[in-house]
Scaffold this motif. Structure first.
Motif, PDB file in Angstrom:
ATOM      1  N   ASP A 162       0.908  -1.193  -0.106  1.00 23.45           N
ATOM      2  CA  ASP A 162       0.009   0.099   0.088  1.00 23.45           C
ATOM      3  C   ASP A 162       0.973   1.328  -0.181  1.00 23.45           C
ATOM      4  OD1 ASP A 162      -2.573  -1.395   0.092  1.00 23.45           O
ATOM      5  OD2 ASP A 162      -2.052  -1.841   2.307  1.00 23.45           O
ATOM      6  N   VAL A 163       1.960   0.979   0.615  1.00 22.43           N
ATOM      7  CA  VAL A 163       2.874   2.128   0.887  1.00 22.43           C
ATOM      8  C   VAL A 163       4.412   1.717   0.772  1.00 22.43           C
ATOM      9  CG1 VAL A 163       2.849   2.570   3.143  1.00 22.43           C
ATOM     10  CG2 VAL A 163       3.471   4.540   1.785  1.00 22.43           C
ATOM     11  N   VAL A 164       5.308   2.816   0.039  1.00 22.96           N
ATOM     12  CA  VAL A 164       6.622   2.148   0.205  1.00 22.96           C
ATOM     13  C   VAL A 164       7.173   3.380   0.917  1.00 22.96           C
ATOM     14  CG1 VAL A 164       8.930   2.086  -1.085  1.00 22.96           C
ATOM     15  CG2 VAL A 164       6.624   0.969  -2.263  1.00 22.96           C
ATOM     16  N   LEU A 165       8.007   3.077   2.091  1.00 22.41           N
ATOM     17  CA  LEU A 165       8.729   4.008   2.717  1.00 22.41           C
ATOM     18  C   LEU A 165      10.293   4.109   2.456  1.00 22.41           C
ATOM     19  CD1 LEU A 165       8.806   5.854   5.156  1.00 22.41           C
ATOM     20  CD2 LEU A 165       9.725   4.080   6.547  1.00 22.41           C
ATOM     21  N   LEU A 166      10.505   5.198   1.545  1.00 22.82           N
ATOM     22  CA  LEU A 166      11.617   5.302   0.598  1.00 22.82           C
ATOM     23  C   LEU A 166      12.601   6.381   1.270  1.00 22.82           C
ATOM     24  CD1 LEU A 166      13.054   4.684  -2.031  1.00 22.82           C
ATOM     25  CD2 LEU A 166      11.441   6.265  -2.943  1.00 22.82           C
ATOM     26  N   ASP A 167      13.970   5.652   1.354  1.00 25.80           N
ATOM     27  CA  ASP A 167      14.834   6.792   1.936  1.00 25.80           C
ATOM     28  C   ASP A 167      15.384   7.422   0.672  1.00 25.80           C
ATOM     29  OD1 ASP A 167      17.031   8.069   3.202  1.00 25.80           O
ATOM     30  OD2 ASP A 167      18.484   6.353   2.876  1.00 25.80           O
ATOM     31  N   ILE A 168      15.608   8.859   0.837  1.00 20.04           N
ATOM     32  CA  ILE A 168      16.156   9.577  -0.193  1.00 20.04           C
ATOM     33  C   ILE A 168      17.722   9.294  -0.828  1.00 20.04           C
ATOM     34  CG2 ILE A 168      16.623  12.116  -0.947  1.00 20.04           C
ATOM     35  CD1 ILE A 168      14.152  12.738   0.582  1.00 20.04           C
ATOM     36  N   GLN A 169      18.262   9.134   0.197  1.00 18.38           N
ATOM     37  CA  GLN A 169      19.837   8.823   0.215  1.00 18.38           C
ATOM     38  C   GLN A 169      20.109   7.301  -0.121  1.00 18.38           C
ATOM     39  OE1 GLN A 169      22.071  11.157  -0.410  1.00 18.38           O
ATOM     40  NE2 GLN A 169      20.653  12.625   0.002  1.00 18.38           N
ATOM     41  N   LEU A 170      20.152   6.939  -1.369  1.00 12.90           N
ATOM     42  CA  LEU A 170      20.553   5.451  -1.617  1.00 12.90           C
ATOM     43  C   LEU A 170      21.875   5.253  -2.481  1.00 12.90           C
ATOM     44  CD1 LEU A 170      16.777   4.562  -2.798  1.00 12.90           C
ATOM     45  CD2 LEU A 170      17.753   3.650  -0.724  1.00 12.90           C
ATOM     46  N   PRO A 171      22.385   4.135  -2.411  1.00  7.53           N
ATOM     47  CA  PRO A 171      23.847   3.827  -2.967  1.00  7.53           C
ATOM     48  C   PRO A 171      23.844   3.837  -4.332  1.00  7.53           C
ATOM     49  CG  PRO A 171      22.909   1.895  -1.759  1.00  7.53           C
ATOM     50  CD  PRO A 171      22.012   2.758  -1.556  1.00  7.53           C
ATOM     51  N   ASP A 172      22.530   3.496  -4.900  1.00 13.21           N
ATOM     52  CA  ASP A 172      22.783   3.159  -6.543  1.00 13.21           C
ATOM     53  C   ASP A 172      21.684   4.124  -7.405  1.00 13.21           C
ATOM     54  OD1 ASP A 172      20.018   2.143  -5.217  1.00 13.21           O
ATOM     55  OD2 ASP A 172      20.166   0.569  -6.650  1.00 13.21           O
ATOM     56  N   LEU A 173      20.597   4.634  -6.918  1.00 12.79           N
ATOM     57  CA  LEU A 173      19.831   5.510  -7.396  1.00 12.79           C
ATOM     58  C   LEU A 173      19.543   6.641  -6.335  1.00 12.79           C
ATOM     59  CD1 LEU A 173      17.547   2.914  -9.197  1.00 12.79           C
ATOM     60  CD2 LEU A 173      19.329   4.425 -10.394  1.00 12.79           C
ATOM     61  N   SER A 174      19.004   7.761  -6.857  1.00 13.32           N
ATOM     62  CA  SER A 174      18.412   8.779  -5.888  1.00 13.32           C
ATOM     63  C   SER A 174      17.096   8.163  -5.527  1.00 13.32           C
ATOM     64  CB  SER A 174      18.434   9.918  -6.646  1.00 13.32           C
ATOM     65  OG  SER A 174      17.355  10.966  -6.237  1.00 13.32           O
ATOM     66  N   GLY A 175      16.816   8.396  -4.314  1.00 15.04           N
ATOM     67  CA  GLY A 175      15.191   8.191  -3.859  1.00 15.04           C
ATOM     68  C   GLY A 175      14.171   8.817  -4.747  1.00 15.04           C
ATOM     69  N   PHE A 176      14.610   9.968  -5.064  1.00 11.52           N
ATOM     70  CA  PHE A 176      13.628  10.731  -6.241  1.00 11.52           C
ATOM     71  C   PHE A 176      13.473  10.072  -7.333  1.00 11.52           C
ATOM     72  CE2 PHE A 176      15.394  14.150  -3.429  1.00 11.52           C
ATOM     73  CZ  PHE A 176      14.278  14.624  -2.746  1.00 11.52           C
ATOM     74  N   GLU A 177      14.440   9.462  -7.863  1.00 14.18           N
ATOM     75  CA  GLU A 177      14.503   8.525  -9.170  1.00 14.18           C
ATOM     76  C   GLU A 177      13.540   7.581  -8.998  1.00 14.18           C
ATOM     77  OE1 GLU A 177      17.693   7.305 -12.099  1.00 14.18           O
ATOM     78  OE2 GLU A 177      18.596   8.044 -10.232  1.00 14.18           O
ATOM     79  N   VAL A 178      13.871   6.712  -7.968  1.00 19.36           N
ATOM     80  CA  VAL A 178      12.981   5.557  -7.430  1.00 19.36           C
ATOM     81  C   VAL A 178      11.759   5.718  -7.358  1.00 19.36           C
ATOM     82  CG1 VAL A 178      12.868   3.699  -5.704  1.00 19.36           C
ATOM     83  CG2 VAL A 178      14.968   4.465  -6.484  1.00 19.36           C
ATOM     84  N   CYS A 179      11.395   7.068  -6.570  1.00 17.53           N
ATOM     85  CA  CYS A 179       9.804   7.513  -6.371  1.00 17.53           C
ATOM     86  C   CYS A 179       9.322   7.489  -7.638  1.00 17.53           C
ATOM     87  CB  CYS A 179      10.158   8.872  -5.555  1.00 17.53           C
ATOM     88  SG  CYS A 179       8.590   9.468  -5.133  1.00 17.53           S
ATOM     89  N   ARG A 180      10.017   8.243  -8.491  1.00 19.68           N
ATOM     90  CA  ARG A 180       9.179   8.720  -9.873  1.00 19.68           C
ATOM     91  C   ARG A 180       8.686   7.267 -10.428  1.00 19.68           C
ATOM     92  NH1 ARG A 180      12.644  12.877 -10.075  1.00 19.68           N
ATOM     93  NH2 ARG A 180      14.252  11.673 -11.043  1.00 19.68           N
ATOM     94  N   ILE A 181       9.623   6.188 -10.753  1.00 15.15           N
ATOM     95  CA  ILE A 181       9.402   5.079 -11.187  1.00 15.15           C
ATOM     96  C   ILE A 181       8.325   4.391 -10.231  1.00 15.15           C
ATOM     97  CG2 ILE A 181      10.271   2.868 -11.532  1.00 15.15           C
ATOM     98  CD1 ILE A 181      12.967   4.215 -11.933  1.00 15.15           C
ATOM     99  N   LEU A 182       8.229   4.476  -9.023  1.00 17.46           N
ATOM    100  CA  LEU A 182       7.037   3.735  -8.093  1.00 17.46           C
ATOM    101  C   LEU A 182       5.934   4.409  -8.443  1.00 17.46           C
ATOM    102  CD1 LEU A 182       9.173   2.828  -5.068  1.00 17.46           C
ATOM    103  CD2 LEU A 182       8.802   1.354  -7.069  1.00 17.46           C
ATOM    104  N   VAL A 183       5.706   5.638  -8.324  1.00 12.30           N
ATOM    105  CA  VAL A 183       4.561   6.509  -8.455  1.00 12.30           C
ATOM    106  C   VAL A 183       4.103   6.252  -9.873  1.00 12.30           C
ATOM    107  CG1 VAL A 183       3.731   8.830  -8.749  1.00 12.30           C
ATOM    108  CG2 VAL A 183       4.992   8.395  -6.913  1.00 12.30           C
ATOM    109  N   ASP A 184       4.810   6.261 -11.015  1.00  7.75           N
ATOM    110  CA  ASP A 184       4.410   6.034 -12.439  1.00  7.75           C
ATOM    111  C   ASP A 184       3.852   4.393 -12.542  1.00  7.75           C
ATOM    112  OD1 ASP A 184       5.222   8.252 -13.385  1.00  7.75           O
ATOM    113  OD2 ASP A 184       7.067   7.801 -14.269  1.00  7.75           O
ATOM    114  N   ALA A 185       4.326   3.632 -11.645  1.00  6.09           N
ATOM    115  CA  ALA A 185       3.713   2.233 -11.400  1.00  6.09           C
ATOM    116  C   ALA A 185       2.607   2.190 -10.739  1.00  6.09           C
ATOM    117  CB  ALA A 185       4.889   1.134 -10.936  1.00  6.09           C
ATOM    118  N   GLY A 186       2.037   3.315 -10.100  1.00  5.44           N
ATOM    119  CA  GLY A 186       0.616   3.352  -9.401  1.00  5.44           C
ATOM    120  C   GLY A 186       1.072   2.857  -7.904  1.00  5.44           C
TER     121      GLY A 186
END
Length: 135
Positions: free
Chosen positions: A68-92
């Protein structure tokens, strides 16, 4: 291989999870934080269904588990949390960003991220996470 929390984490497909319980995936590179957050959040209407230590694993877990929700850290070692967020939001998926820093440290990036909100790791609680999701 990402750390797999083995506490009370459950998968909707494998367990009988009440429709009123929100499922949560935790994505953070700090193993201690993932364990602490899972222990803190699991229960009180929230069910931690998994975790991931980096952005790529977080995307894979989120798409597989569909929490239902992803608790997502902004500082990740491989991708920016903002990048991951956009991908996840685009996936609904719904995302709540988190960081040890305050939201103001990221300027307008949090507001433009598509996330449901932001929570500082210092104030993380089931009540605060639920409030953000339900607002």
């Amino acid at each position: 291989m990402p750390f797999q929390w083995t506490g009370n984490a459950r998968n909707r497909a494998e367990q009988d999870i009440s429709a009123s319980e929100l499922t949560v995936l935790i994505v953070d590179d700090d193993r201690f934080f993932r364990e602490m957050a899972a222990a803190l959040l699991d229960g009180q209407g929230l069910v931690v269904v998994g975790d991931a230590a980096d952005g790529a694993a977080g995307i894979e877990q989120a798409c597989r588990l569909r929490p239902d929700v992803v608790l997502l850290d902004i500082q990740l070692p491989d991708l920016s949390g903002f990048e991951v967020c956009r991908i996840l939001v685009d996936a609904g998926l719904q995302v709540v960003l988190c960081s040890a820093r305050e939201a103001s440290a990221y300027g307008p990036l949090v507001a433009r991220s598509g996330a449901r909100g932001f929570i500082s790791k210092t104030v993380l609680s089931p009540q605060e996470l639920t409030r953000i999701i339900e607002s």
